[in-house]
Scaffold this motif. Sequence first.
Motif, PDB file in Angstrom:
ATOM      1  N   GLN A  30      23.090  61.540  -6.155  1.00 56.64           N
ATOM      2  CA  GLN A  30      23.178  62.580  -7.170  1.00 56.64           C
ATOM      3  C   GLN A  30      21.973  63.512  -7.080  1.00 56.64           C
ATOM      4  O   GLN A  30      20.852  63.069  -6.789  1.00 56.64           O
ATOM      5  N   LEU A  31      22.221  64.810  -7.339  1.00 50.21           N
ATOM      6  CA  LEU A  31      21.096  65.742  -7.424  1.00 50.21           C
ATOM      7  C   LEU A  31      20.237  65.389  -8.627  1.00 50.21           C
ATOM      8  O   LEU A  31      20.760  65.120  -9.718  1.00 50.21           O
ATOM      9  N   VAL A  32      18.920  65.404  -8.440  1.00 50.02           N
ATOM     10  CA  VAL A  32      18.022  65.138  -9.566  1.00 50.02           C
ATOM     11  C   VAL A  32      17.458  66.422 -10.153  1.00 50.02           C
ATOM     12  O   VAL A  32      16.856  66.389 -11.226  1.00 50.02           O
ATOM     13  N   LEU A  33      17.642  67.546  -9.469  1.00 48.93           N
ATOM     14  CA  LEU A  33      17.262  68.854  -9.983  1.00 48.93           C
ATOM     15  C   LEU A  33      18.412  69.823  -9.727  1.00 48.93           C
ATOM     16  O   LEU A  33      19.059  69.768  -8.689  1.00 48.93           O
ATOM     17  N   ASP A  34      18.645  70.717 -10.688  1.00 44.56           N
ATOM     18  CA  ASP A  34      19.774  71.631 -10.578  1.00 44.56           C
ATOM     19  C   ASP A  34      19.546  72.743  -9.566  1.00 44.56           C
ATOM     20  O   ASP A  34      20.505  73.367  -9.098  1.00 44.56           O
ATOM     21  N   GLU A  35      18.297  73.014  -9.233  1.00 40.94           N
ATOM     22  CA  GLU A  35      17.957  74.089  -8.324  1.00 40.94           C
ATOM     23  C   GLU A  35      17.200  73.537  -7.122  1.00 40.94           C
ATOM     24  O   GLU A  35      16.533  72.506  -7.214  1.00 40.94           O
ATOM     25  N   PRO A  36      17.273  74.212  -5.974  1.00 40.54           N
ATOM     26  CA  PRO A  36      16.452  73.788  -4.833  1.00 40.54           C
ATOM     27  C   PRO A  36      14.974  73.989  -5.132  1.00 40.54           C
ATOM     28  O   PRO A  36      14.594  74.798  -5.986  1.00 40.54           O
ATOM     29  N   LEU A  37      14.143  73.241  -4.431  1.00 40.07           N
ATOM     30  CA  LEU A  37      12.697  73.338  -4.627  1.00 40.07           C
ATOM     31  C   LEU A  37      12.189  74.685  -4.114  1.00 40.07           C
ATOM     32  O   LEU A  37      12.669  75.202  -3.102  1.00 40.07           O
ATOM     33  N   ASP A  38      11.216  75.223  -4.830  1.00 38.28           N
ATOM     34  CA  ASP A  38      10.572  76.478  -4.416  1.00 38.28           C
ATOM     35  C   ASP A  38       9.393  76.114  -3.512  1.00 38.28           C
ATOM     36  O   ASP A  38       8.277  75.888  -3.973  1.00 38.28           O
ATOM     37  N   VAL A  39       9.667  76.038  -2.222  1.00 36.69           N
ATOM     38  CA  VAL A  39       8.660  75.610  -1.248  1.00 36.69           C
ATOM     39  C   VAL A  39       7.800  76.804  -0.856  1.00 36.69           C
ATOM     40  O   VAL A  39       8.309  77.814  -0.365  1.00 36.69           O
ATOM     41  N   VAL A  62       5.182  72.562  -3.336  1.00 31.25           N
ATOM     42  CA  VAL A  62       6.273  73.077  -4.146  1.00 31.25           C
ATOM     43  C   VAL A  62       5.696  73.763  -5.377  1.00 31.25           C
ATOM     44  O   VAL A  62       4.858  73.187  -6.089  1.00 31.25           O
ATOM     45  N   ALA A  63       6.125  74.989  -5.638  1.00 25.98           N
ATOM     46  CA  ALA A  63       5.689  75.685  -6.840  1.00 25.98           C
ATOM     47  C   ALA A  63       6.244  74.978  -8.075  1.00 25.98           C
ATOM     48  O   ALA A  63       7.405  74.555  -8.098  1.00 25.98           O
ATOM     49  N   ASP A  64       5.405  74.876  -9.112  1.00 22.06           N
ATOM     50  CA  ASP A  64       5.799  74.194 -10.351  1.00 22.06           C
ATOM     51  C   ASP A  64       5.202  74.939 -11.544  1.00 22.06           C
ATOM     52  O   ASP A  64       4.296  74.454 -12.208  1.00 22.06           O
ATOM     53  N   PRO A  65       5.676  76.147 -11.821  1.00 19.51           N
ATOM     54  CA  PRO A  65       5.049  76.978 -12.850  1.00 19.51           C
ATOM     55  C   PRO A  65       5.109  76.375 -14.252  1.00 19.51           C
ATOM     56  O   PRO A  65       4.282  76.702 -15.103  1.00 19.51           O
ATOM     57  N   ARG A  66       6.077  75.478 -14.515  1.00 23.03           N
ATOM     58  CA  ARG A  66       6.171  74.862 -15.843  1.00 23.03           C
ATOM     59  C   ARG A  66       5.461  73.523 -15.907  1.00 23.03           C
ATOM     60  O   ARG A  66       5.397  72.899 -16.971  1.00 23.03           O
ATOM     61  N   GLY A  67       4.928  73.058 -14.769  1.00 20.76           N
ATOM     62  CA  GLY A  67       4.174  71.806 -14.770  1.00 20.76           C
ATOM     63  C   GLY A  67       5.014  70.580 -15.072  1.00 20.76           C
ATOM     64  O   GLY A  67       4.550  69.653 -15.740  1.00 20.76           O
ATOM     65  N   VAL A  68       6.248  70.525 -14.545  1.00 20.14           N
ATOM     66  CA  VAL A  68       7.141  69.411 -14.864  1.00 20.14           C
ATOM     67  C   VAL A  68       7.498  68.553 -13.647  1.00 20.14           C
ATOM     68  O   VAL A  68       8.186  67.540 -13.797  1.00 20.14           O
ATOM     69  N   LEU A  69       7.071  68.938 -12.450  1.00 25.63           N
ATOM     70  CA  LEU A  69       7.474  68.215 -11.239  1.00 25.63           C
ATOM     71  C   LEU A  69       6.449  67.192 -10.759  1.00 25.63           C
ATOM     72  O   LEU A  69       6.764  66.372  -9.895  1.00 25.63           O
ATOM     73  N   GLY A  70       5.237  67.255 -11.284  1.00 24.04           N
ATOM     74  CA  GLY A  70       4.259  66.226 -10.953  1.00 24.04           C
ATOM     75  C   GLY A  70       4.694  64.895 -11.548  1.00 24.04           C
ATOM     76  O   GLY A  70       4.955  64.787 -12.752  1.00 24.04           O
ATOM     77  N   ALA A  71       4.810  63.863 -10.720  1.00 29.48           N
ATOM     78  CA  ALA A  71       5.401  62.596 -11.171  1.00 29.48           C
ATOM     79  C   ALA A  71       4.412  61.771 -11.983  1.00 29.48           C
ATOM     80  O   ALA A  71       3.224  61.664 -11.637  1.00 29.48           O
ATOM     81  N   TRP A  72       4.909  61.191 -13.061  1.00 31.48           N
ATOM     82  CA  TRP A  72       4.192  60.161 -13.817  1.00 31.48           C
ATOM     83  C   TRP A  72       4.849  58.799 -13.556  1.00 31.48           C
ATOM     84  O   TRP A  72       4.180  57.841 -13.227  1.00 31.48           O
ATOM     85  N   ARG A  73       6.148  58.756 -13.710  1.00 30.58           N
ATOM     86  CA  ARG A  73       6.900  57.523 -13.478  1.00 30.58           C
ATOM     87  C   ARG A  73       7.419  57.507 -12.042  1.00 30.58           C
ATOM     88  O   ARG A  73       7.606  58.537 -11.425  1.00 30.58           O
ATOM     89  N   PHE A  74       7.684  56.303 -11.544  1.00 29.28           N
ATOM     90  CA  PHE A  74       8.225  56.184 -10.191  1.00 29.28           C
ATOM     91  C   PHE A  74       9.617  56.797 -10.086  1.00 29.28           C
ATOM     92  O   PHE A  74      10.029  57.260  -9.013  1.00 29.28           O
ATOM     93  N   ASP A  75      10.369  56.788 -11.192  1.00 23.91           N
ATOM     94  CA  ASP A  75      11.717  57.333 -11.156  1.00 23.91           C
ATOM     95  C   ASP A  75      11.785  58.760 -11.675  1.00 23.91           C
ATOM     96  O   ASP A  75      12.872  59.251 -12.007  1.00 23.91           O
ATOM     97  N   ASP A  76      10.665  59.458 -11.773  1.00 21.36           N
ATOM     98  CA  ASP A  76      10.705  60.887 -12.065  1.00 21.36           C
ATOM     99  C   ASP A  76      11.405  61.616 -10.932  1.00 21.36           C
ATOM    100  O   ASP A  76      11.594  61.074  -9.832  1.00 21.36           O
ATOM    101  N   ALA A  77      11.755  62.878 -11.195  1.00 14.99           N
ATOM    102  CA  ALA A  77      12.581  63.619 -10.240  1.00 14.99           C
ATOM    103  C   ALA A  77      12.020  63.596  -8.826  1.00 14.99           C
ATOM    104  O   ALA A  77      12.757  63.390  -7.855  1.00 14.99           O
TER     105      ALA A  77
END
Length: 432
Positions: A30-39, A62-77
């Motif tokens: 399954q896709l874990v993000l609705d959009e492709p990564l901004d590389v 990867v650009a992350d302007p909202r600061g939501v892609l940095g992982a905290w949990r192992f099962d984060d996106a």
Amino acid sequence: MRPVDVVTAGALEGSRPADSLLVWAWRGGQLVLDEPLDVVDWSFGDSAGGSVKIGQQVSLTVADPRGVLGAWRFDDALGVGGTELQIIYRVGGAGAINYGKFRITGNEPVEVVDWREIDEYGLDVPDSQLGPHRRKKAIVTAAVKLTAVDLTINPDRDKLEAPESPALAATYLTEVQRLLVNHFPVVVEAGVADAAIPRTTVYDRERLEAVQDILARRNARYRMGGDGELRVYPRISAPVWRVEPEKGMVSVSRKQVLDKLYNRWVVSGKDSGDGKPVTAVVSIDTGPLRFGGDHGRAQEFYTSDMIETYGQALAYGIQLRDEFLSSIAVEFEVETTPRPELQGGDWIDVGYPLTAGHVAYFPCQIVGISRSGAKVPAGTRITVQCSYNDMITALGRTEWAQYLTAGTPELIWDRMPSTWGRLPDLTWDDLP
């Protein structure tokens, strides 16, 4: 080589608009993000060889302007708990190439926090230095550095919990499929011959090393394909591309190193009867590496309790020498225009411009590739190895071809240089 359609193959050979990458994140189908990564920045590495287990590596920013892609949990996106990246290379003005699937192995956010004053009507903080209806808000902007490797990381981590032997009536290739059945499909390319595998074969703990050993006995190797399949390919095959000056080549260079250029093998063991040492010595007696010649004296030593007679020691010494002579290679570094379809293990012809003004063509195997870029991919750097004997033959053919302008065969023979003496198998029909 990755599959390429006709239109895309034509675009790779000529001028085209800028290439680009498309990267999707998946887990469990399954896709874990609705959009492709901004590389915004990336580099790929691809290596091949008998001892290389995991051939392809990827580094992405990867650009992350909202600061939501940095992982905290192992099962984060984009966490390391099982997320895979599907990378598609889009060739400008043409089609796309499935570059491969890669498991994320590292997630490192680079965050910048900026505290800004904002209006919040209705807020009243007594004695606030900001004044009424004002407060500070943390604005987080970020990028995330990702590392990933091809999917062979999964069977490499999946160890054999007890020693195993082949299944009944198994062949080499069915054993490869059995060992990897829980990880991905196996596709066998043309040129790989199968046979019954001895029942005495034992796999200890390393699943992927067992696959390597099995394929080595069939003179084959493996690499991951663009759709997440493992592809078994012959170690030696026909060239898939010719790179030459002004036709895809940006630069080419070569190097020699003295290290491990042996010319004598000393093999020792113990006599099975009286236990006394047995030793055999085998040397290179001709050519530029001959023992005692200008190259000097360079011994390699081998000792084994399994060698119990002088005949065994001599036979193994001859084997070591002959394997060495057949494996001597010259390394070239080639920079080309972007070539996303090439993979480690592919054979290509490298056209090397000589100082005499001619081009010699060497059959070489790719042992390493590096690619990088920002929004737009840069060139491709390829490390190849060419057999020393093939190189000498190609150089001789190039020198021989220079005399075509002499006119008649008799004049050509009269002017032929000493190179002819190194090429006794070359005939008139071999002229380029």
